[in-house]
Design an enzyme around this catalytic site. Structure first.
Site, mmCIF file in Angstrom:
data_model
loop_
_atom_site.group_PDB
_atom_site.id
_atom_site.type_symbol
_atom_site.label_atom_id
_atom_site.label_comp_id
_atom_site.label_asym_id
_atom_site.label_seq_id
_atom_site.Cartn_x
_atom_site.Cartn_y
_atom_site.Cartn_z
ATOM 1 C CG ASP A 89 -2.071 -0.983 1.096
ATOM 2 O OD1 ASP A 89 -2.392 -1.383 -0.044
ATOM 3 O OD2 ASP A 89 -2.628 -1.369 2.147
ATOM 4 C CG ASP A 134 -4.476 1.609 12.760
ATOM 5 O OD1 ASP A 134 -4.524 1.761 13.996
ATOM 6 O OD2 ASP A 134 -4.219 0.534 12.211
ATOM 7 C CB SER A 150 -4.490 -7.134 6.979
ATOM 8 O OG SER A 150 -4.067 -5.957 7.625
HETATM 9 N N1 ARG Z 1 -7.987 -3.841 15.347
HETATM 10 C C1 ARG Z 1 -6.742 -3.351 15.835
HETATM 11 C C2 ARG Z 1 -6.840 -1.898 16.195
HETATM 12 O O1 ARG Z 1 -7.706 -1.222 15.710
HETATM 13 C C3 ARG Z 1 -5.595 -3.595 14.879
HETATM 14 C C4 ARG Z 1 -5.716 -2.908 13.547
HETATM 15 C C5 ARG Z 1 -4.616 -3.236 12.550
HETATM 16 N N2 ARG Z 1 -4.628 -4.636 12.222
HETATM 17 C C6 ARG Z 1 -4.093 -5.208 11.146
HETATM 18 N N3 ARG Z 1 -4.140 -6.481 11.093
HETATM 19 N N4 ARG Z 1 -3.533 -4.526 10.204
HETATM 20 O O2 ARG Z 1 -6.048 -1.420 16.951
#
Ligand code: ARG
Length: 392
Positions: free
Chosen positions: A14, A122, A174
């Protein structure tokens, strides 16, 4: 002269595609790779970013700061989101935002960018943190804007523009990894009725394949901060890495959960956080030994709130700052040693010691050493029960 933009770069697909995409939009892209303890070949990532067209690449070693200023406060607060998530990803985002703001200032850039999607937490964490740290920066989030509807379309674009894609077998998940743990989602995990396949776990051993004998170890805390393993002193980063490795070998710290995202949806994610699991277990146990009942119970309420602040991207909020003062005050007594037993995926407390212990054997004992005033209980019960005495 083109506009400078600082991109939070991971070296993955990405953000690699984002370099090219932003350049095509007329930006001068400065890549910023923040090392929070994830695995990876940073030299390779650097040359890849250069090749795609970044004009400059910063690699920021933020491991120490991550451990001291982000992980340890969360540990002292006993912050665990919805009982199962030790917040590894969530804790790293305000730090990444800080690195972006610092580089932007140094470079005189007015734009920043990241590779977060439009339905995750995020993006919120990074952008709200940026608001608090450096207002006036504009954020461009390519993944919210670009035309690719699928990973395949993105891969086709990468191919067309000679963007190197890792030749290694691509994980169907991911992943987000740092010193505090790994977050894993997507692929078959999106069906919450299915058990995670073996290959979903990245760092922990399947408990089935762990040593046949238990491992005992003692963690020493000073004022709420873990300082020693079996009496040997370690710096925070080293202590966490060491526990992570040991815990992973014993299959410690896996969790599988449905969580409530900030953006309203429920998602299924699995986590591996061996060091976090062991340290939280030990820290909570030590608190149980040295904090009085009222403080202990009140602190649990604060822990819940604190975990929400982290999860919701409100790290740089006034409430978080004030809670830190309260939490630090509670930690003054949290000094002592906790002995843990690791065995086939479980981590249990088997011993506790502290010079500040409030446990008094002469009060607790049922032997002849007992000094508890049994007679006094009678009066206590009479008055405690007074409001509930039946009138008729
Ligand atoms: N759900 C978690 C959070 O919001 C992790 C998010 C990122 N996870 C990922 N597999 N890329 O903090």
């Amino acid at each position: 002269m083109s506009k400078k933009i600082v991109l939070a770069y991971s070296g993955g697909l990405d953000t690699s595609v984002a370099i090219k995409w932003l350049r095509d939009k007329g930006f001068d892209v400065i890549a910023c790779l923040v090392d929070v303890g994830q695995k990876g070949d940073f030299e390779k990532a650097k040359s890849k970013a250069k090749k795609i067209g970044a004009s400059k690449i910063y690699v920021v070693d933020a491991k120490d700061e991550f451990a001291k200023e982000f992980i340890l406060p969360a540990l002292k607060a006993d912050a665990v989101y919805e009982d199962k998530y030790f917040l590894a990803t969530a804790l790293s985002r305000p730090l990444i935002a800080k690195a972006l703001a610092d580089v932007a200032k140094k470079e005189g850039a007015r734009y920043v960018s990241h590779g977060c999607t439009g339905k995750g937490n995020d993006q919120v964490r990074i952008e709200v943190s940026l608001e608090a740290l450096a207002s006036g920066l504009s954020v461009i989030a390519p993944l919210r804007e670009w035309e690719f509807k699928s990973r395949n379309q993105e891969l086709a674009y990468a191919k067309k523009h000679n963007i190197p894609v890792e030749a290694t077998k691509k994980s169907p998940y991911s992943l987000d990894e740092n010193l505090w743990g790994v977050s894993i989602e997507c692929g078959v995990l999106e069906n919450p009725s299915k058990e995670p396949p073996k290959d979903a776990y990245q760092i922990t051993k399947d408990p089935k394949n762990t040593p046949a004998k238990p491992l005992y170890l003692t963690i020493g805390f000073e004022k709420g901060i873990p300082k020693t393993i079996n009496g040997r002193k370690y710096k925070p980063v080293d202590l966490i890495s060491k526990l992570s490795k040991i815990g992973a070998d014993y299959g410690i710290g896996r969790s599988d959960m449905i969580e409530n995202r900030l953006v309203g949806i429920k998602s299924r994610e699995i986590y591996e956080a061996p060091a976090a699991y062991m340290l939280h277990t030990a820290h909570k146990e030590l608190e149980a030994l040295v904090l009085d009942r009222e403080l202990s119970h009140f602190k649990e309420l604060i822990a819940q709130k604190y975990s929400e602040l982290i999860y919701y991207g409100l790290w740089y909020s006034p409430l978080k700052k004030s809670l830190d003062k309260f939490i630090d005050d509670t930690q003054k007594r949290v000094t002592g040693q906790i002995r843990l037993k690791l065995y086939k995926g479980s981590c249990t407390v088997v011993g506790r010691k502290s010079k500040n212990s409030l446990y008094k054997e002469e009060l607790a004992t049922y032997s002849e050493k007992d000094t508890f005033d049994h007679k006094a209980a009678e009066g206590f019960i009479k008055i405690w029960g007074l409001p509930y005495r039946r009138q008729s």
